[in-house]
Write an enzyme that holds these catalytic residues in place. Structure first.
Site, PDB file in Angstrom:
ATOM      1  N   ASP A  97       0.818  -1.212   0.000  1.00  0.00           N
ATOM      2  CA  ASP A  97       0.000   0.000   0.000  1.00  0.00           C
ATOM      3  C   ASP A  97       0.851   1.261   0.000  1.00  0.00           C
ATOM      4  OD1 ASP A  97      -2.048   1.796   0.177  1.00  0.00           O
ATOM      5  OD2 ASP A  97      -2.646   1.276   2.212  1.00  0.00           O
ATOM      6  N   ASP A 154      -1.900   5.640  -6.069  1.00  0.00           N
ATOM      7  CA  ASP A 154      -2.132   4.729  -4.956  1.00  0.00           C
ATOM      8  C   ASP A 154      -2.193   3.289  -5.455  1.00  0.00           C
ATOM      9  OD1 ASP A 154      -2.826   3.696  -2.458  1.00  0.00           O
ATOM     10  OD2 ASP A 154      -4.964   4.080  -2.758  1.00  0.00           O
TER      11      ASP A 154
END
Length: 530
Positions: free
Chosen positions: A181, A404
């Site tokens: 992440d 992201d």
């Protein structure tokens, strides 16, 4: 089709409904003697009431029994996709669309919540200078450069559009699968004793069985790196372990003790030999209360810009850059994606490598996120007439664009999304029938009767203010729902929200995060060949 869509939406809303719980006070005493959580009260994260089991552990869920200075160099991690079956047109409905409402939109909500929280913290107090308290992680000396090999379990098999990296943690090392992440900082694991945890594949991490586990105490300067519960929890003594509360939003968070541990991966040398490679004193969260949509993972491996992330802690070893190349979703399951820490000369010499600058130095930005500045959106190379302020970061932290790895699709703030999808519909309607009855993705196009090699769809592109242009191929811009139906693979967010470049659009691009030069690099690459 309508019956099938009703079933899909029914499953979506049934899955979301358990997460509407309220907060309660945890009055149970913490049984781990070295923990600082004894007698403290925390917000109760969301209960995953749909998970049940006949055999329970500390969390009430079933689990399977587990079984010096370094020269900077490029280190490659293989991220292997494990899928139940090869994804084909028509199966994508269940593998991507079904999780959009469940995971992506929930994640976006939590990212925005963290923006608000970060802004509040900046207003409440002056931010401390904390970079100097980080002690560099130590790595086992390697005789030659090589690849750090880990596996990537397909998020599709776990109901997630994310990428999972396998790591070994502790001494002796035990296997855990962590979500990769770039939108968060803290590395954390579900940790015994686990008082309130979500279901994961495999056993929970047990600090009692690791000789290399050490709690970070309250008087340790590193304790200031992590968010304390709100209101702040006061440590009862200096040698008490440092409590943390890392909040992803209303539906996901982790609470526990900040600690250090040895993370181990497999090193494959240039000669093909395999050996264990250890990084000692890696800061991570030992989570005893964890809630959220983490889809069977053991925890999370943060690659954000903050000092606690895995990439930031490795800077003293491999410099200020890392990159990854994500294979496309139709790749053979034996093909690996790559995560590379350190300078990658092949990428830097790529003839089509482009760079755009990260947005830095703004009081309203969140330290974790990698912001980029969009100038315009292109459809078939044509810039759209979107108000410039759509892409700006406001004084209250709203707006802007981040890249992201933890969000599946790309999301554009209004009015950009409406303008983009209408332009796609306008360009395609002359050739194919526009289908606008699908309740999630819009627009969709009926390509029945068109040979697969003969259809033509417009391409999506992003132009940045510094002149860089990122053009996405058709397969990164559309999702096939059946042999005949294809939909635009982007969605919208409210005008006040920020935009997100997700991992679906990043497939088959080698993405470079260079924090020293404050820039994002991207090069079209057949990732399976790296």
């Amino acid at each position: 089709m309508s019956t099938k869509l009703s079933i899909i939406l029914g499953l979506i809303f049934f899955t979301v409904s358990p997460f509407s719980g309220v907060c309660r006070t945890l009055s149970r005493k913490h049984e781990h003697n070295s923990s600082s959580l004894y007698g403290f009260k925390f917000q109760d994260p969301m209960r995953l009431s749909s998970v049940s089991s006949s055999t329970s552990n500390d969390c009430g869920f079933s689990s399977t029994d587990p079984a010096k200075d370094h020269t900077r160099q490029s280190v490659k991690l293989q991220l292997r996709r494990r899928e139940i079956q090869k994804e084909t047109k028509g199966t994508t409905t269940h593998s991507v669309v079904d999780l959009i409402k469940v995971r992506d939109l929930t994640r976006i909500q939590t990212l925005h919540a963290r923006v608000k929280k970060a802004k509040k913290q900046k207003n409440d107090k002056v931010k401390k200078k904390i970079t100097s308290v980080i002690s560099p992680a130590r790595a086992q000396e390697a005789s030659s450069s090589g690849q750090l090999v880990a596996t990537l379990e397909s998020g599709m098999t776990l109901g997630s559009g994310e990428y999972f990296m396998d790591v070994l943690v502790g001494t002796p090392p035990k296997h855990f699968s962590l979500i990769l992440d770039t939108g968060s900082d803290l590395n954390w694991l579900q940790c015994l004793p686990c008082y309130d945890c979500f279901h994961q594949n495999g056993a929970f991490y047990d600090p009692e069985t690791s000789s290399s586990f050490k709690n970070i105490t309250c008087n340790d300067p590193r304790c200031s790196l992590i968010s304390s519960p709100d209101p702040p929890v006061q440590c009862e003594s200096d040698n008490q372990s440092c409590p943390y509360f890392y909040w992803y939003g209303d539906r996901s968070n982790t609470t526990g003790d900040l600690a250090v541990e040895t993370f181990t991966v497999n090193l494959t040398t240039t000669e093909g030999r395999s050996s264990e490679y250890k990084v000692e004193d890696m800061m991570f969260g030992c989570g005893h209360w964890n809630r959220g949509l983490f889809s069977g993972a053991s925890g999370l491996l943060g690659l954000g810009r903050g000092p606690l992330s895995f990439s930031s802690q490795l800077q003293s070893l491999y410099g200020h850059s890392f990159s990854y190349c994500l294979v496309d979703r139709n790749s053979d399951t034996n093909v690996s994606s790559k995560l590379i820490f350190g300078e990658d000369k092949d990428l830097l010499n790529h003839p089509n490598l482009n760079f755009t600058s990260f947005v830095n130095g703004k009081e309203s930005t969140v330290e974790t996120f990698y912001y980029v500045q969009i100038k315009s959106i292109l459809v078939s190379g044509e810039p759209l007439d979107i108000p410039e302020e759509t892409w700006n970061i406001s004084s209250d932290g709203a707006g802007g664009t981040i890249i992201d790895s933890g969000t599946t699709l790309s999301y554009f703030a209004e009015p950009a999304y409406e303008i983009i999808k209408e332009k796609f519909a306008e360009k395609v309607k002359e050739k194919y029938q526009v289908f606008r009855d699908f309740p999630i993705l819009d627009p969709c196009f009926n390509l029945s009767g068109v040979e697969e090699n003969n259809f033509q769809l417009p391409e999506l592109g992003i132009a940045f203010t510094d002149g860089a242009v990122w053009n996405f191929p058709v397969e990164n811009s559309f999702i096939w729902l059946s042999e005949e139906l294809v939909c635009l693979a982007i969605l919208g967010t409210p005008k006040s929200a920020f935009s997100i470049i997700g991992n679906y659009q990043q497939q088959n691009f080698h993405i470079l995060y260079d924090t020293k030069r404050s820039r994002l690099g991207f090069a079209p690459t057949k990732c399976a060949d790296i």
